[in-house]
Design an enzyme around this catalytic site. Structure first.
Site, mmCIF file in Angstrom:
data_model
loop_
_atom_site.group_PDB
_atom_site.id
_atom_site.type_symbol
_atom_site.label_atom_id
_atom_site.label_comp_id
_atom_site.label_asym_id
_atom_site.label_seq_id
_atom_site.Cartn_x
_atom_site.Cartn_y
_atom_site.Cartn_z
ATOM 1 N N GLY A 118 38.111 33.048 -5.970
ATOM 2 C CA GLY A 118 36.917 32.262 -5.686
ATOM 3 C C GLY A 118 37.071 31.508 -4.384
ATOM 4 O O GLY A 118 37.807 31.925 -3.493
ATOM 5 N N CYS A 119 36.405 30.401 -4.286
ATOM 6 C CA CYS A 119 36.425 29.579 -3.069
ATOM 7 C C CYS A 119 37.845 29.147 -2.731
ATOM 8 O O CYS A 119 38.537 28.573 -3.570
ATOM 9 C CB CYS A 119 35.544 28.356 -3.293
ATOM 10 S SG CYS A 119 35.637 27.145 -1.971
ATOM 11 N N PHE A 120 38.268 29.387 -1.498
ATOM 12 C CA PHE A 120 39.647 29.018 -1.154
ATOM 13 C C PHE A 120 39.881 27.525 -1.126
ATOM 14 O O PHE A 120 41.005 27.075 -1.236
ATOM 15 C CB PHE A 120 40.156 29.710 0.105
ATOM 16 C CG PHE A 120 39.303 29.673 1.348
ATOM 17 C CD1 PHE A 120 38.476 28.620 1.668
ATOM 18 C CD2 PHE A 120 39.379 30.737 2.226
ATOM 19 C CE1 PHE A 120 37.729 28.615 2.838
ATOM 20 C CE2 PHE A 120 38.640 30.754 3.399
ATOM 21 C CZ PHE A 120 37.805 29.676 3.702
#
EC number: 1.8.4.11
Length: 186
Positions: A14-16
């Site tokens: 997902g979002c880093f």
């Protein structure tokens, strides 16, 4: 003095910003770098990756000391941090750049990743089949500087306070109880 025997691994969940912010809390993780992997364009930018047209995933590459934290423990963390049954998304973040992915260095690491995924899937923690991609790391591209340590620099940004902060709290509770957090974050 340079530390010896450090290893690295690269994965996307997902979002880093979410992944990076929690990995830095672990004993044995020496550094984390947010970036891009798995695509076909050289030196992609965040804006290009967000279009979904470059094929890259948002990833974190971490350097760790296997004498302190093992590959298997890091895989447990990876599967805790996101839902590996969601294809090309995590929560409200939708697109191929948010896919669940493990990028391996060599065949031995590929086998370890496949085994870790089988064990996690068999645990029944998530309902459904895992869609985590296990792919050879061809190239890692560091993200722009403003993405590095994003949560730490922007904890009150709306996404950070609504999504990243609660994820960190849940992570601290679980992994703190296992004794895996740096002493200063318990």
């Amino acid at each position: 003095m340079e530390k010896q025997n450090l290893e690295y691994m690269t994965f996307g969940g997902g979002c880093f910003w979410c992944v990076d912010s929690v990995l830095d809390l672990l004993k044995g993780v020496e550094s984390t770098t947010s970036g891009y992997a798995g695509g076909h364009k050289a030196n992609p930018t965040y804006e290009e990756v967000c279009t979904g047209e470059t094929g890259h995933a948002e990833v974190v590459q971490l350097t760790y000391d296997p004498g302190i934290i093992s590959y298997d423990q890091l895989m447990d963390v990876f599967f805790f941090l996101h839902d590996p049954t969601q294809l090309n998304r995590q929560g409200e973040d939708i697109g191929t750049q948010y896919r669940s992915a493990i990028f391996y260095k060599d065949e031995a690491e590929k086998q370890k990743a496949e085994e870790a995924m089988k064990l996690s899937e068999a645990s029944g923690k998530y309902c459904g089949k895992y869609v985590t991609e296990i792919t050879k790391l061809e190239k890692f591209w560091p993200a722009e500087e403003y993405h590095q340590g994003y949560y730490e620099a922007n904890p009150t940004q709306p996404f950070c306070s609504a999504v990243v902060g609660p994820k960190i709290a849940k992570f601290k509770k679980h992994f703190g109880e296992l004794g895996m957090l740096r002493p200063e974050v318990n």
